[in-house]
Design an enzyme around this catalytic site. Structure first.
Site, PDB file in Angstrom:
ATOM      1  N   ASN A   9      78.268  -8.320   4.613  1.00 47.38           N
ATOM      2  CA  ASN A   9      77.358  -8.274   5.768  1.00 47.38           C
ATOM      3  C   ASN A   9      77.145  -9.718   6.210  1.00 47.38           C
ATOM      4  O   ASN A   9      76.414 -10.458   5.564  1.00 47.38           O
ATOM      5  CB  ASN A   9      76.038  -7.611   5.343  1.00 47.38           C
ATOM      6  N   LYS A  11      75.609 -10.843   8.688  1.00 47.31           N
ATOM      7  CA  LYS A  11      74.307 -11.088   9.350  1.00 47.31           C
ATOM      8  C   LYS A  11      74.537 -11.939  10.598  1.00 47.31           C
ATOM      9  O   LYS A  11      75.583 -11.809  11.236  1.00 47.31           O
ATOM     10  CB  LYS A  11      73.300 -11.692   8.365  1.00 47.31           C
ATOM     11  N   HIS A  95      69.210  -1.508   7.653  1.00 46.42           N
ATOM     12  CA  HIS A  95      69.082  -2.701   6.804  1.00 46.42           C
ATOM     13  C   HIS A  95      67.617  -3.153   6.823  1.00 46.42           C
ATOM     14  O   HIS A  95      66.943  -3.054   7.849  1.00 46.42           O
ATOM     15  CB  HIS A  95      69.995  -3.821   7.316  1.00 46.42           C
ATOM     16  N   GLU A  97      66.297  -5.939   7.064  1.00 48.97           N
ATOM     17  CA  GLU A  97      65.955  -6.924   8.106  1.00 48.97           C
ATOM     18  C   GLU A  97      65.719  -6.225   9.443  1.00 48.97           C
ATOM     19  O   GLU A  97      64.888  -6.663  10.241  1.00 48.97           O
ATOM     20  CB  GLU A  97      67.062  -7.987   8.193  1.00 48.97           C
ATOM     21  N   GLU A 167      69.120  -1.822  -1.587  1.00 52.94           N
ATOM     22  CA  GLU A 167      68.923  -3.269  -1.477  1.00 52.94           C
ATOM     23  C   GLU A 167      67.434  -3.573  -1.614  1.00 52.94           C
ATOM     24  O   GLU A 167      66.687  -3.473  -0.631  1.00 52.94           O
ATOM     25  CB  GLU A 167      69.399  -3.773  -0.104  1.00 52.94           C
ATOM     26  N   GLY A 173      68.802 -12.489  -0.352  1.00 50.19           N
ATOM     27  CA  GLY A 173      68.795 -13.890   0.068  1.00 50.19           C
ATOM     28  C   GLY A 173      67.870 -14.762  -0.758  1.00 50.19           C
ATOM     29  O   GLY A 173      67.579 -15.896  -0.394  1.00 50.19           O
ATOM     30  N   SER A 212      71.617 -10.607  -3.451  1.00 48.03           N
ATOM     31  CA  SER A 212      72.047 -11.767  -4.241  1.00 48.03           C
ATOM     32  C   SER A 212      73.201 -11.460  -5.199  1.00 48.03           C
ATOM     33  O   SER A 212      73.251 -11.995  -6.310  1.00 48.03           O
ATOM     34  CB  SER A 212      70.862 -12.379  -4.997  1.00 48.03           C
TER      35      SER A 212
HETATM   36  P1  13P Z   1      72.339 -11.491   0.032  1.00 47.98           P
HETATM   37  O1  13P Z   1      73.596 -11.080  -0.680  1.00 47.98           O
HETATM   38  O2  13P Z   1      72.466 -12.725   0.851  1.00 47.98           O
HETATM   39  O3  13P Z   1      71.151 -11.459  -0.875  1.00 47.98           O
HETATM   40  O4  13P Z   1      72.069 -10.327   1.135  1.00 47.98           O
HETATM   41  C1  13P Z   1      72.132  -9.004   0.749  1.00 47.98           C
HETATM   42  C2  13P Z   1      72.122  -8.174   1.968  1.00 47.98           C
HETATM   43  O5  13P Z   1      71.136  -8.102   2.678  1.00 47.98           O
HETATM   44  C3  13P Z   1      73.367  -7.458   2.316  1.00 47.98           C
HETATM   45  O6  13P Z   1      73.138  -6.521   3.321  1.00 47.98           O
END
Ligand code: 13P
Length: 249
Positions: A9, A11, A95, A97, A167, A173, A212
Protein backbone atom coordinates in the site's frame (compact mmCIF):
# COMPACT_ATOMS: atom_id res chain seq x y z
CA UNK A 1 -6.36 -24.06 0.06
CA UNK A 2 -6.77 -20.33 0.43
CA UNK A 3 -4.46 -17.91 -1.36
CA UNK A 4 -1.58 -16.21 0.41
CA UNK A 5 -0.87 -12.61 -0.48
CA UNK A 6 1.61 -9.82 0.02
CA UNK A 7 0.06 -6.48 -0.96
CA UNK A 8 1.90 -3.16 -0.91
CA UNK A 9 0.00 0.00 0.00
CA UNK A 10 1.96 2.96 -1.29
CA UNK A 11 -0.41 5.45 0.39
CA UNK A 12 0.25 9.07 -0.69
CA UNK A 13 3.74 8.38 -1.99
CA UNK A 14 5.45 8.06 -5.32
CA UNK A 15 6.27 9.95 -8.46
CA UNK A 16 6.70 8.82 -12.05
CA UNK A 17 10.49 8.49 -11.92
CA UNK A 18 10.60 6.93 -8.47
CA UNK A 19 7.83 4.44 -9.36
CA UNK A 20 9.69 3.49 -12.52
CA UNK A 21 12.69 2.32 -10.58
CA UNK A 22 10.69 0.55 -7.86
CA UNK A 23 8.37 -1.24 -10.32
CA UNK A 24 11.32 -2.36 -12.46
CA UNK A 25 13.05 -3.90 -9.45
CA UNK A 26 9.88 -5.65 -8.30
CA UNK A 27 8.99 -6.91 -11.79
CA UNK A 28 12.48 -8.36 -12.20
CA UNK A 29 12.48 -10.21 -8.90
CA UNK A 30 8.98 -11.38 -8.04
CA UNK A 31 8.66 -15.01 -8.98
CA UNK A 32 5.37 -16.71 -9.83
CA UNK A 33 4.30 -19.12 -7.08
CA UNK A 34 1.15 -21.21 -7.09
CA UNK A 35 -1.36 -19.98 -4.52
CA UNK A 36 0.69 -16.85 -3.74
CA UNK A 37 -0.14 -13.37 -5.01
CA UNK A 38 2.03 -10.26 -4.92
CA UNK A 39 0.37 -6.89 -5.58
CA UNK A 40 0.84 -3.16 -5.15
CA UNK A 41 -1.92 -0.62 -4.55
CA UNK A 42 -0.93 2.73 -6.01
CA UNK A 43 -2.36 6.26 -6.11
CA UNK A 44 -4.97 6.56 -8.89
CA UNK A 45 -2.79 8.58 -11.31
CA UNK A 46 -0.21 5.79 -11.36
CA UNK A 47 -2.58 2.96 -12.33
CA UNK A 48 -1.63 3.38 -15.97
CA UNK A 49 2.08 3.22 -15.14
CA UNK A 50 1.50 0.16 -12.94
CA UNK A 51 -0.33 -1.51 -15.79
CA UNK A 52 2.35 -0.83 -18.37
CA UNK A 53 5.20 -1.87 -16.07
CA UNK A 54 3.57 -4.90 -14.41
CA UNK A 55 1.31 -6.46 -17.02
CA UNK A 56 3.88 -9.05 -18.07
CA UNK A 57 5.21 -9.60 -14.55
CA UNK A 58 4.07 -11.81 -11.69
CA UNK A 59 2.70 -8.78 -9.81
CA UNK A 60 -0.89 -7.57 -9.72
CA UNK A 61 -1.94 -3.98 -9.00
CA UNK A 62 -4.84 -2.02 -7.64
CA UNK A 63 -6.10 1.13 -5.95
CA UNK A 64 -6.23 2.15 -2.31
CA UNK A 65 -9.86 3.23 -2.39
CA UNK A 66 -12.84 3.50 -4.73
CA UNK A 67 -15.97 5.59 -4.75
CA UNK A 68 -19.13 4.03 -3.45
CA UNK A 69 -20.84 5.62 -6.44
CA UNK A 70 -20.75 4.36 -10.00
CA UNK A 71 -21.06 7.66 -11.87
CA UNK A 72 -22.60 11.11 -11.62
CA UNK A 73 -22.06 14.44 -9.92
CA UNK A 74 -19.50 13.36 -7.31
CA UNK A 75 -16.57 15.70 -7.84
CA UNK A 76 -13.21 14.16 -7.05
CA UNK A 77 -14.42 10.58 -6.92
CA UNK A 78 -12.98 7.62 -8.88
CA UNK A 79 -15.27 4.67 -9.58
CA UNK A 80 -14.37 1.02 -9.26
CA UNK A 81 -15.13 0.53 -12.96
CA UNK A 82 -12.58 3.23 -13.84
CA UNK A 83 -9.96 1.47 -11.74
CA UNK A 84 -10.82 -1.87 -13.37
CA UNK A 85 -10.27 -0.33 -16.81
CA UNK A 86 -6.59 -0.08 -15.93
CA UNK A 87 -6.31 -3.83 -15.41
CA UNK A 88 -6.41 -3.52 -11.64
CA UNK A 89 -7.26 -6.67 -9.71
CA UNK A 90 -7.57 -5.24 -6.18
CA UNK A 91 -8.76 -2.28 -4.24
CA UNK A 92 -8.40 -1.61 -0.55
CA UNK A 93 -11.60 -0.55 1.21
CA UNK A 94 -11.95 0.78 4.73
CA UNK A 95 -8.30 1.42 5.45
CA UNK A 96 -8.07 3.00 8.91
CA UNK A 97 -6.64 6.19 7.41
CA UNK A 98 -9.84 6.49 5.33
CA UNK A 99 -12.00 5.70 8.33
CA UNK A 100 -10.22 8.04 10.74
CA UNK A 101 -8.99 10.96 8.60
CA UNK A 102 -11.75 10.96 5.99
CA UNK A 103 -14.56 9.95 8.34
CA UNK A 104 -15.66 6.87 6.40
CA UNK A 105 -18.31 4.99 8.33
CA UNK A 106 -18.82 1.22 8.39
CA UNK A 107 -21.85 1.74 6.12
CA UNK A 108 -19.84 3.69 3.53
CA UNK A 109 -17.08 1.07 3.59
CA UNK A 110 -19.69 -1.65 3.01
CA UNK A 111 -21.00 0.25 -0.03
CA UNK A 112 -17.48 0.59 -1.41
CA UNK A 113 -16.95 -3.13 -0.94
CA UNK A 114 -20.06 -3.82 -3.03
CA UNK A 115 -19.06 -1.30 -5.72
CA UNK A 116 -15.64 -2.91 -6.03
CA UNK A 117 -17.09 -6.38 -6.48
CA UNK A 118 -19.66 -5.24 -9.03
CA UNK A 119 -16.80 -3.82 -11.12
CA UNK A 120 -14.89 -7.10 -10.92
CA UNK A 121 -12.27 -5.92 -8.41
CA UNK A 122 -11.25 -7.97 -5.39
CA UNK A 123 -11.92 -5.84 -2.31
CA UNK A 124 -9.37 -6.00 0.49
CA UNK A 125 -11.45 -5.06 3.52
CA UNK A 126 -9.33 -3.47 6.24
CA UNK A 127 -10.40 -3.70 9.87
CA UNK A 128 -8.60 -2.75 13.06
CA UNK A 129 -8.88 -1.13 16.44
CA UNK A 130 -7.27 2.00 17.86
CA UNK A 131 -4.96 1.86 20.87
CA UNK A 132 -7.73 3.26 23.09
CA UNK A 133 -10.08 0.53 21.90
CA UNK A 134 -7.46 -2.16 22.51
CA UNK A 135 -6.70 -0.82 25.98
CA UNK A 136 -10.43 -0.86 26.73
CA UNK A 137 -10.60 -4.54 25.73
CA UNK A 138 -12.74 -3.77 22.68
CA UNK A 139 -10.52 -5.19 19.93
CA UNK A 140 -12.77 -8.09 18.91
CA UNK A 141 -15.94 -6.05 19.27
CA UNK A 142 -14.56 -3.36 16.93
CA UNK A 143 -13.24 -5.64 14.20
CA UNK A 144 -16.39 -7.80 14.21
CA UNK A 145 -18.54 -4.67 13.95
CA UNK A 146 -16.51 -3.53 10.93
CA UNK A 147 -16.78 -6.96 9.30
CA UNK A 148 -20.46 -7.42 10.16
CA UNK A 149 -21.33 -4.12 8.47
CA UNK A 150 -20.10 -5.58 5.18
CA UNK A 151 -21.81 -8.93 5.73
CA UNK A 152 -25.08 -7.18 6.60
CA UNK A 153 -24.99 -4.99 3.50
CA UNK A 154 -23.55 -7.41 0.93
CA UNK A 155 -24.29 -10.87 2.35
CA UNK A 156 -21.84 -13.46 3.63
CA UNK A 157 -21.38 -14.81 0.11
CA UNK A 158 -19.66 -11.51 -0.75
CA UNK A 159 -16.67 -12.74 1.25
CA UNK A 160 -16.10 -15.48 -1.34
CA UNK A 161 -13.13 -14.31 -3.40
CA UNK A 162 -12.54 -11.27 -1.14
CA UNK A 163 -9.62 -10.57 1.17
CA UNK A 164 -9.68 -9.38 4.79
CA UNK A 165 -6.83 -7.42 6.36
CA UNK A 166 -6.40 -6.93 10.10
CA UNK A 167 -4.47 -3.73 10.71
CA UNK A 168 -4.35 -2.54 14.32
CA UNK A 169 -4.27 1.26 14.06
CA UNK A 170 -1.63 1.48 16.80
CA UNK A 171 0.76 -0.63 14.70
CA UNK A 172 0.46 1.36 11.46
CA UNK A 173 3.52 3.44 10.64
CA UNK A 174 4.62 3.36 14.27
CA UNK A 175 7.29 0.68 14.11
CA UNK A 176 5.29 -1.12 16.79
CA UNK A 177 4.14 -4.45 15.33
CA UNK A 178 1.57 -6.68 16.94
CA UNK A 179 3.35 -9.78 18.15
CA UNK A 180 2.63 -12.88 16.08
CA UNK A 181 0.53 -14.23 18.96
CA UNK A 182 -1.44 -10.97 19.35
CA UNK A 183 -2.17 -10.83 15.63
CA UNK A 184 -2.98 -14.54 15.39
CA UNK A 185 -5.54 -14.24 18.20
CA UNK A 186 -7.48 -11.61 16.26
CA UNK A 187 -7.15 -13.46 12.95
CA UNK A 188 -8.46 -16.65 14.57
CA UNK A 189 -11.37 -14.76 16.12
CA UNK A 190 -12.26 -13.23 12.74
CA UNK A 191 -12.14 -16.62 11.03
CA UNK A 192 -14.23 -18.25 13.76
CA UNK A 193 -16.76 -15.43 13.47
CA UNK A 194 -17.23 -16.16 9.76
CA UNK A 195 -17.10 -19.93 10.39
CA UNK A 196 -20.01 -19.66 12.80
CA UNK A 197 -22.10 -18.86 9.70
CA UNK A 198 -20.21 -20.78 6.98
CA UNK A 199 -17.10 -22.86 7.64
CA UNK A 200 -16.23 -23.17 3.95
CA UNK A 201 -16.28 -19.41 3.36
CA UNK A 202 -14.18 -18.91 6.51
CA UNK A 203 -11.65 -21.54 5.51
CA UNK A 204 -11.15 -20.01 2.07
CA UNK A 205 -10.89 -16.38 3.24
CA UNK A 206 -7.34 -14.96 3.20
CA UNK A 207 -6.74 -12.77 6.27
CA UNK A 208 -3.69 -10.52 5.96
CA UNK A 209 -1.89 -8.73 8.78
CA UNK A 210 -0.81 -5.11 8.37
CA UNK A 211 1.10 -2.76 10.66
CA UNK A 212 4.87 -2.20 10.58
CA UNK A 213 5.60 -5.44 8.70
CA UNK A 214 9.24 -5.54 7.56
CA UNK A 215 11.41 -8.21 6.06
CA UNK A 216 12.88 -8.78 9.54
CA UNK A 217 9.53 -9.69 11.16
CA UNK A 218 7.48 -11.02 8.23
CA UNK A 219 8.44 -14.69 8.54
CA UNK A 220 7.35 -15.03 12.16
CA UNK A 221 4.00 -13.36 11.41
CA UNK A 222 3.40 -15.43 8.27
CA UNK A 223 4.15 -18.63 10.19
CA UNK A 224 0.94 -18.22 12.19
CA UNK A 225 -1.82 -20.56 10.99
CA UNK A 226 -4.40 -17.84 10.41
CA UNK A 227 -2.10 -15.16 8.98
CA UNK A 228 -2.22 -15.57 5.22
CA UNK A 229 0.16 -12.78 4.28
CA UNK A 230 0.62 -9.06 4.77
CA UNK A 231 -0.58 -5.61 3.81
CA UNK A 232 2.56 -3.52 3.72
CA UNK A 233 2.84 0.26 4.00
CA UNK A 234 6.24 1.90 4.42
CA UNK A 235 8.25 -1.21 3.58
CA UNK A 236 6.47 -1.54 0.21
CA UNK A 237 8.26 1.62 -0.98
CA UNK A 238 11.69 0.02 -0.64
CA UNK A 239 12.29 -2.75 -3.18
CA UNK A 240 14.67 -4.75 -1.02
CA UNK A 241 12.29 -4.69 1.96
CA UNK A 242 9.20 -5.56 -0.07
CA UNK A 243 11.00 -8.37 -1.90
CA UNK A 244 12.25 -9.70 1.44
CA UNK A 245 8.68 -9.77 2.74
CA UNK A 246 7.52 -11.56 -0.42
CA UNK A 247 10.32 -14.10 0.06
CA UNK A 248 9.06 -14.74 3.61
CA UNK A 249 5.53 -15.61 2.42
P1 13P B 1 2.99 0.37 7.70
O1 13P B 1 3.46 -0.94 7.13
O2 13P B 1 3.71 1.56 7.19
O3 13P B 1 2.87 0.30 9.19
O4 13P B 1 1.48 0.57 7.15
C1 13P B 1 0.58 -0.48 7.24
C2 13P B 1 -0.61 -0.13 6.44
O5 13P B 1 -1.35 0.77 6.77
C3 13P B 1 -0.84 -0.89 5.20
O6 13P B 1 -2.11 -0.65 4.69
Amino acid sequence: MRNRLVIGNWKLNGGLAQNESLLAKLAADVDGRIGCICAVTVPFPYLSQAKSRLQHSGIAWGSQDVSRFESGAYTGEVSAAMVAEFGAKFTLVGHSERRVIFCETDAVVAQKFGSAQRAGLTPVLCVGETLAERDAGLTEQVVMRQLDAVIAAQGLAALVGAVLAYEPVWAIGTGRTASPAEAEAVHLALRQHVASVDAQVAGDLPILYGGSVKKSNAAELFAMPNIDGGLIGGASLVAEEFLGIWAAL
